[in-house]
Scaffold this motif. Structure first.
Motif, PDB file in Angstrom:
ATOM      1  N   SER A 176       0.744  -1.218  -0.033  1.00  0.00           N
ATOM      2  CA  SER A 176      -0.111  -0.008  -0.123  1.00  0.00           C
ATOM      3  C   SER A 176       0.908   1.278   0.256  1.00  0.00           C
ATOM      4  O   SER A 176       0.458   2.268  -0.115  1.00  0.00           O
ATOM      5  N   THR A 177       2.153   0.983   0.187  1.00  0.00           N
ATOM      6  CA  THR A 177       3.097   2.414   0.062  1.00  0.00           C
ATOM      7  C   THR A 177       2.973   3.225  -1.070  1.00  0.00           C
ATOM      8  O   THR A 177       2.785   4.434  -0.938  1.00  0.00           O
ATOM      9  N   ARG A 178       3.158   2.464  -2.173  1.00  0.00           N
ATOM     10  CA  ARG A 178       3.175   2.989  -3.553  1.00  0.00           C
ATOM     11  C   ARG A 178       1.840   3.778  -3.719  1.00  0.00           C
ATOM     12  O   ARG A 178       1.723   4.816  -4.199  1.00  0.00           O
ATOM     13  N   TRP A 179       1.010   3.193  -3.355  1.00  0.00           N
ATOM     14  CA  TRP A 179      -0.486   3.672  -3.728  1.00  0.00           C
ATOM     15  C   TRP A 179      -0.692   4.914  -2.900  1.00  0.00           C
ATOM     16  O   TRP A 179      -1.040   5.846  -3.554  1.00  0.00           O
ATOM     17  N   SER A 180      -0.234   4.817  -1.926  1.00  0.00           N
ATOM     18  CA  SER A 180      -0.608   5.974  -0.992  1.00  0.00           C
ATOM     19  C   SER A 180       0.448   7.195  -1.513  1.00  0.00           C
ATOM     20  O   SER A 180      -0.115   8.267  -1.339  1.00  0.00           O
ATOM     21  N   GLU A 181       1.514   7.026  -1.894  1.00  0.00           N
ATOM     22  CA  GLU A 181       2.296   8.016  -2.551  1.00  0.00           C
ATOM     23  C   GLU A 181       1.777   8.549  -3.721  1.00  0.00           C
ATOM     24  O   GLU A 181       2.143   9.802  -3.892  1.00  0.00           O
ATOM     25  N   LEU A 182       0.848   7.932  -4.487  1.00  0.00           N
ATOM     26  CA  LEU A 182       0.422   8.348  -5.512  1.00  0.00           C
ATOM     27  C   LEU A 182      -1.156   8.980  -5.355  1.00  0.00           C
ATOM     28  O   LEU A 182      -1.797   9.652  -6.142  1.00  0.00           O
ATOM     29  N   HIS A 183      -1.411   8.841  -4.146  1.00  0.00           N
ATOM     30  CA  HIS A 183      -2.972   9.622  -3.801  1.00  0.00           C
ATOM     31  C   HIS A 183      -2.779  10.023  -2.348  1.00  0.00           C
ATOM     32  O   HIS A 183      -3.672   9.660  -1.383  1.00  0.00           O
ATOM     33  N   VAL A 184      -1.841  10.976  -2.302  1.00  0.00           N
ATOM     34  CA  VAL A 184      -1.699  11.726  -0.986  1.00  0.00           C
ATOM     35  C   VAL A 184      -2.861  12.443  -0.335  1.00  0.00           C
ATOM     36  O   VAL A 184      -3.001  12.596   0.898  1.00  0.00           O
ATOM     37  N   ALA A 185      -4.085  12.854  -1.077  1.00  0.00           N
ATOM     38  CA  ALA A 185      -5.118  13.450  -0.575  1.00  0.00           C
ATOM     39  C   ALA A 185      -6.006  12.653  -0.237  1.00  0.00           C
ATOM     40  O   ALA A 185      -7.049  12.947   0.243  1.00  0.00           O
ATOM     41  N   ASP A 186      -5.778  11.284  -0.455  1.00  0.00           N
ATOM     42  CA  ASP A 186      -7.031  10.199  -0.067  1.00  0.00           C
ATOM     43  C   ASP A 186      -6.814   9.639   1.187  1.00  0.00           C
ATOM     44  O   ASP A 186      -5.715   8.851   1.604  1.00  0.00           O
ATOM     45  N   ASN A 187      -7.684   9.962   2.128  1.00  0.00           N
ATOM     46  CA  ASN A 187      -7.153   9.414   3.595  1.00  0.00           C
ATOM     47  C   ASN A 187      -7.447   7.882   3.699  1.00  0.00           C
ATOM     48  O   ASN A 187      -7.268   7.369   4.732  1.00  0.00           O
ATOM     49  N   CYS A 188      -8.293   7.234   2.780  1.00  0.00           N
ATOM     50  CA  CYS A 188      -8.521   6.075   2.838  1.00  0.00           C
ATOM     51  C   CYS A 188      -7.654   4.958   3.233  1.00  0.00           C
ATOM     52  O   CYS A 188      -7.385   4.381   4.106  1.00  0.00           O
ATOM     53  N   CYS A 189      -6.730   5.255   2.077  1.00  0.00           N
ATOM     54  CA  CYS A 189      -5.583   4.324   2.397  1.00  0.00           C
ATOM     55  C   CYS A 189      -4.571   4.415   3.593  1.00  0.00           C
ATOM     56  O   CYS A 189      -4.145   3.626   4.024  1.00  0.00           O
ATOM     57  N   ARG A 229      -1.638  18.902   2.428  1.00  0.00           N
ATOM     58  CA  ARG A 229      -2.403  17.645   2.340  1.00  0.00           C
ATOM     59  C   ARG A 229      -2.923  17.216   3.837  1.00  0.00           C
ATOM     60  O   ARG A 229      -1.977  16.726   4.419  1.00  0.00           O
ATOM     61  N   GLU A 230      -3.898  17.355   4.179  1.00  0.00           N
ATOM     62  CA  GLU A 230      -4.435  17.117   5.674  1.00  0.00           C
ATOM     63  C   GLU A 230      -4.344  15.585   5.873  1.00  0.00           C
ATOM     64  O   GLU A 230      -4.112  15.401   6.716  1.00  0.00           O
ATOM     65  N   SER A 231      -4.581  14.864   4.858  1.00  0.00           N
ATOM     66  CA  SER A 231      -4.467  13.291   5.194  1.00  0.00           C
ATOM     67  C   SER A 231      -3.201  13.030   5.729  1.00  0.00           C
ATOM     68  O   SER A 231      -3.120  12.059   6.698  1.00  0.00           O
ATOM     69  N   LEU A 232      -1.984  13.748   5.217  1.00  0.00           N
ATOM     70  CA  LEU A 232      -0.568  13.315   5.810  1.00  0.00           C
ATOM     71  C   LEU A 232      -0.523  13.831   7.236  1.00  0.00           C
ATOM     72  O   LEU A 232       0.075  13.193   8.029  1.00  0.00           O
ATOM     73  N   TRP A 233      -1.094  14.967   7.589  1.00  0.00           N
ATOM     74  CA  TRP A 233      -1.165  15.291   8.990  1.00  0.00           C
ATOM     75  C   TRP A 233      -1.956  14.619   9.832  1.00  0.00           C
ATOM     76  O   TRP A 233      -1.562  14.460  11.027  1.00  0.00           O
ATOM     77  N   ILE A 234      -2.905  14.094   9.491  1.00  0.00           N
ATOM     78  CA  ILE A 234      -3.843  13.233  10.347  1.00  0.00           C
ATOM     79  C   ILE A 234      -3.194  12.043  10.580  1.00  0.00           C
ATOM     80  O   ILE A 234      -2.964  11.489  11.515  1.00  0.00           O
ATOM     81  N   TYR A 247      -1.341  20.625  14.227  1.00  0.00           N
ATOM     82  CA  TYR A 247      -0.456  19.360  14.479  1.00  0.00           C
ATOM     83  C   TYR A 247       0.152  19.679  15.960  1.00  0.00           C
ATOM     84  O   TYR A 247      -0.007  19.013  16.682  1.00  0.00           O
ATOM     85  N   ILE A 248       0.934  20.558  16.000  1.00  0.00           N
ATOM     86  CA  ILE A 248       1.816  20.939  17.233  1.00  0.00           C
ATOM     87  C   ILE A 248       0.726  21.112  18.287  1.00  0.00           C
ATOM     88  O   ILE A 248       0.819  20.762  19.596  1.00  0.00           O
ATOM     89  N   LEU A 249      -0.631  22.287  18.002  1.00  0.00           N
ATOM     90  CA  LEU A 249      -1.481  22.171  18.915  1.00  0.00           C
ATOM     91  C   LEU A 249      -1.986  20.960  19.387  1.00  0.00           C
ATOM     92  O   LEU A 249      -2.251  20.520  20.692  1.00  0.00           O
ATOM     93  N   TRP A 250      -2.307  20.058  18.618  1.00  0.00           N
ATOM     94  CA  TRP A 250      -2.829  18.702  18.857  1.00  0.00           C
ATOM     95  C   TRP A 250      -2.017  17.896  19.797  1.00  0.00           C
ATOM     96  O   TRP A 250      -2.453  17.331  20.777  1.00  0.00           O
ATOM     97  N   ILE A 251      -0.671  17.871  19.379  1.00  0.00           N
ATOM     98  CA  ILE A 251       0.247  17.102  20.144  1.00  0.00           C
ATOM     99  C   ILE A 251       0.114  17.630  21.749  1.00  0.00           C
ATOM    100  O   ILE A 251       0.165  16.956  22.755  1.00  0.00           O
ATOM    101  N   SER A 252       0.174  19.189  21.967  1.00  0.00           N
ATOM    102  CA  SER A 252       0.282  19.636  23.388  1.00  0.00           C
ATOM    103  C   SER A 252      -1.063  19.303  24.245  1.00  0.00           C
ATOM    104  O   SER A 252      -0.911  19.218  25.475  1.00  0.00           O
ATOM    105  N   LYS A 253      -2.304  19.045  23.427  1.00  0.00           N
ATOM    106  CA  LYS A 253      -3.429  18.701  24.181  1.00  0.00           C
ATOM    107  C   LYS A 253      -3.651  17.217  24.235  1.00  0.00           C
ATOM    108  O   LYS A 253      -4.293  16.763  25.292  1.00  0.00           O
TER     109      LYS A 253
END
Length: 218
Positions: A28-41, A91-96, A158-164
């Motif tokens: 699934s690594t390669r698929w994710s790299e080609l679809h970075v905006a898709d959170n499903c993978c 790309r929000e999916s990467l930060w999630i 993301y940093i705020l999320w970590i702190s909380k």
């Protein structure tokens, strides 16, 4: 339909062997790299990683051993996710995905620090690395599609999320925010700089900060 297909794959994970889970993670690594905006993978990868984590607990694998398979996989996933974040801005999916990885990683580093009492706490090292990533996101050159602005906002949140999410690191975050090379100030200063006006009040209220944002209102 894409969502349903990925959900079905997630449903199959409990029936997979450890080797199959590892193979799925690799495939699934390669698929994710080609679809970075898709959170499903990425959600699928998180389910695979959780299965591996649970497997190592059942087998009494020692995560505190830096050579353990789970430790190395999690570390590599963090490195890979950071590479994608740097390559594809906003790309929000990467930060999630990074939130998920960081939460469990920090918990394990805290355990390592409490068990072995290293001269340089590993949690502090990780927090410093994440703030350096934030620094780079905040200082990325502007672009016509405002992807760098979205990247800065996602990094700050993301940093705020970590702190909380992991309160023990909040003090470490505040200390390091003002000590790195660009001297960003405190967490509320970072949010003031990175977030759009319409979102700033929400996040500052969540922080419990008395930051005046009325001037930003029309």
């Amino acid at each position: 339909m894409n969502y349903r297909a990925w959900r079905h794959r997630c449903w199959l994970i409990p029936y997979m062997t450890r080797k199959q889970v590892l193979d799925e993670l690799k495939k699934s690594t390669r698929w994710s790299e080609l679809h970075v905006a898709d959170n499903c993978c990425f959600h699928y990868r998180r389910s695979l990683l959780l299965a591996l984590r649970d497997s190592h607990l059942e087998n009494r694998e020692n995560f505190l051993n830096v050579e353990s398979e789970t430790h190395l996989l999690w570390k590599e996933e963090l490195r890979w996710d950071e590479m994608l974040i740097r390559r594809y801005q906003g790309r929000e999916s990467l930060w999630i995905h990074r939130r998920f990885l960081s939460q469990w990683w920090i918990e394990q580093l805290i355990t390592v620090d409490d068990t072995y009492l290293p001269s340089t706490p590993l949690v502090g090292v990780f927090v410093t690395q994440e703030i350096q990533l934030l620094s780079e996101c905040l200082n990325a050159p502007a672009d016509e599609y405002e992807e760098s602005r979205a990247q800065a906002e996602l990094a700050a949140l993301y940093i705020l999320w970590i702190s909380k999410q992991v309160p023990i690191v909040e003090g470490k975050l505040e200390d390091r925010l003002s000590s790195i090379s660009i001297s960003m100030g405190k967490l509320d200063d970072v949010l003031e700089r990175a977030c759009r006006a319409e979102k700033r009040r929400l996040w500052t209220d969540l922080l419990g900060l008395a930051v005046a944002v009325a001037a930003d209102q029309p």
